[in-house]
Write an enzyme that holds these catalytic residues in place. Structure first.
Site, PDB file in Angstrom:
ATOM      1  N   CYS A 197      36.537  12.578 -21.866  1.00 27.86           N
ATOM      2  CA  CYS A 197      35.407  11.670 -21.647  1.00 27.86           C
ATOM      3  C   CYS A 197      34.390  12.402 -20.787  1.00 27.86           C
ATOM      4  O   CYS A 197      34.447  13.618 -20.650  1.00 27.86           O
ATOM      5  CB  CYS A 197      35.853  10.326 -21.057  1.00 27.86           C
ATOM      6  SG  CYS A 197      36.412  10.362 -19.339  1.00 27.86           S
ATOM      7  N   ASN A 204      36.072  12.257 -16.602  1.00 27.87           N
ATOM      8  CA  ASN A 204      37.536  12.380 -16.502  1.00 27.87           C
ATOM      9  C   ASN A 204      38.104  11.581 -15.326  1.00 27.87           C
ATOM     10  O   ASN A 204      39.040  12.001 -14.672  1.00 27.87           O
ATOM     11  CB  ASN A 204      37.947  13.854 -16.428  1.00 27.87           C
ATOM     12  CG  ASN A 204      39.445  14.084 -16.609  1.00 27.87           C
ATOM     13  OD1 ASN A 204      40.005  14.983 -15.990  1.00 27.87           O
ATOM     14  ND2 ASN A 204      40.103  13.306 -17.441  1.00 27.87           N
ATOM     15  N   CYS A 225      37.804   7.716 -15.699  1.00 31.26           N
ATOM     16  CA  CYS A 225      38.025   6.351 -16.202  1.00 31.26           C
ATOM     17  C   CYS A 225      38.750   6.353 -17.540  1.00 31.26           C
ATOM     18  O   CYS A 225      39.944   6.068 -17.611  1.00 31.26           O
ATOM     19  CB  CYS A 225      36.698   5.597 -16.346  1.00 31.26           C
ATOM     20  SG  CYS A 225      35.844   5.267 -14.792  1.00 31.26           S
ATOM     21  N   ARG A 226      38.029   6.658 -18.604  1.00 34.39           N
ATOM     22  CA  ARG A 226      38.570   6.492 -19.954  1.00 34.39           C
ATOM     23  C   ARG A 226      39.627   7.522 -20.341  1.00 34.39           C
ATOM     24  O   ARG A 226      40.698   7.150 -20.827  1.00 34.39           O
ATOM     25  CB  ARG A 226      37.432   6.514 -20.984  1.00 34.39           C
ATOM     26  CG  ARG A 226      36.484   5.348 -20.845  1.00 34.39           C
ATOM     27  CD  ARG A 226      35.283   5.498 -21.745  1.00 34.39           C
ATOM     28  NE  ARG A 226      34.461   6.637 -21.316  1.00 34.39           N
ATOM     29  CZ  ARG A 226      33.439   7.129 -21.995  1.00 34.39           C
ATOM     30  NH1 ARG A 226      33.115   6.606 -23.163  1.00 34.39           N
ATOM     31  NH2 ARG A 226      32.739   8.133 -21.535  1.00 34.39           N
ATOM     32  N   SER A 227      39.334   8.808 -20.165  1.00 39.18           N
ATOM     33  CA  SER A 227      40.314   9.805 -20.626  1.00 39.18           C
ATOM     34  C   SER A 227      41.601   9.785 -19.809  1.00 39.18           C
ATOM     35  O   SER A 227      42.683   9.899 -20.399  1.00 39.18           O
ATOM     36  CB  SER A 227      39.708  11.211 -20.729  1.00 39.18           C
ATOM     37  OG  SER A 227      39.191  11.664 -19.508  1.00 39.18           O
ATOM     38  N   ASP A 256      32.339   2.906 -21.536  1.00 35.66           N
ATOM     39  CA  ASP A 256      32.686   3.509 -20.251  1.00 35.66           C
ATOM     40  C   ASP A 256      32.704   2.441 -19.164  1.00 35.66           C
ATOM     41  O   ASP A 256      31.656   1.915 -18.786  1.00 35.66           O
ATOM     42  CB  ASP A 256      31.669   4.593 -19.906  1.00 35.66           C
ATOM     43  CG  ASP A 256      32.107   5.450 -18.734  1.00 35.66           C
ATOM     44  OD1 ASP A 256      32.994   5.017 -17.964  1.00 35.66           O
ATOM     45  OD2 ASP A 256      31.551   6.551 -18.582  1.00 35.66           O
TER      46      ASP A 256
END
Length: 157
Positions: free
Chosen positions: A9, A12, A14-16, A124
């Protein structure tokens, strides 16, 4: 031979890392963790060395999923050779990642939700604040990803 899965993401945090932790949990539940190398990275360098965002940590903790030992890192060119599946959270992550990986295009670089019937970007939560939505999308995407990997590699379910 291990199967490398890298989630990507922007920062690096939150999402990934959420997708990495969810995928790692799914693999552990199946008892096949020794078959995988699982990691995450960001296309930006703002958060290198930081742990996951508190919203990500809190949401994963609600589902008894650990983020222990996870720290943000920037995507590197050699990640292209190290990983078999480079799974981006949105289209802009793909556009940012490909040149960083030294690629113009690649079938191993794709969006997580491309594996679902409704392909789209994972929003995000750093900007939306909706970590629940991100969790649900990552969970669905990670289940589909594991199924794809099992099929691609003739693994038993």
């Amino acid at each position: 031979m291990q199967i490398g899965v890298l989630f990507v993401c922007l920062g690096n945090i939150c999402r990934s890392p959420m997708a990495e932790a969810i995928f790692r949990n799914l693999v552990n539940e199946r008892g096949i963790e020794e078959r995988f190398i699982i990691d995450s990275a960001g296309t930006g360098d703002w958060h290198i060395g930081e742990g996951p965002h508190q919203g990500t940590v809190k949401k994963l903790a609600e589902h008894n999923i650990s983020t222990q030992g996870m720290y943000s890192r920037e995507l590197k060119r050699n990640d292209y050779d190290r990983f078999d599946y480079i799974v981006c959270m949105d289209e802009s992550n793909i556009q940012n990642a490909l040149p960083m990986l030294g690629q113009k295009d690649s079938l191993k670089v794709f969006r997580l939700l491309d594996l679902l019937d409704v392909p789209k970007d994972v929003p995000d939560p750093y900007f939306t604040g909706d970590f629940e939505e991100t969790y649900q999308l990552c969970l669905k995407g990670c289940k589909a990803l594991l199924q794809k990997i099992e099929e691609d590699n003739n693994m038993e379910h």
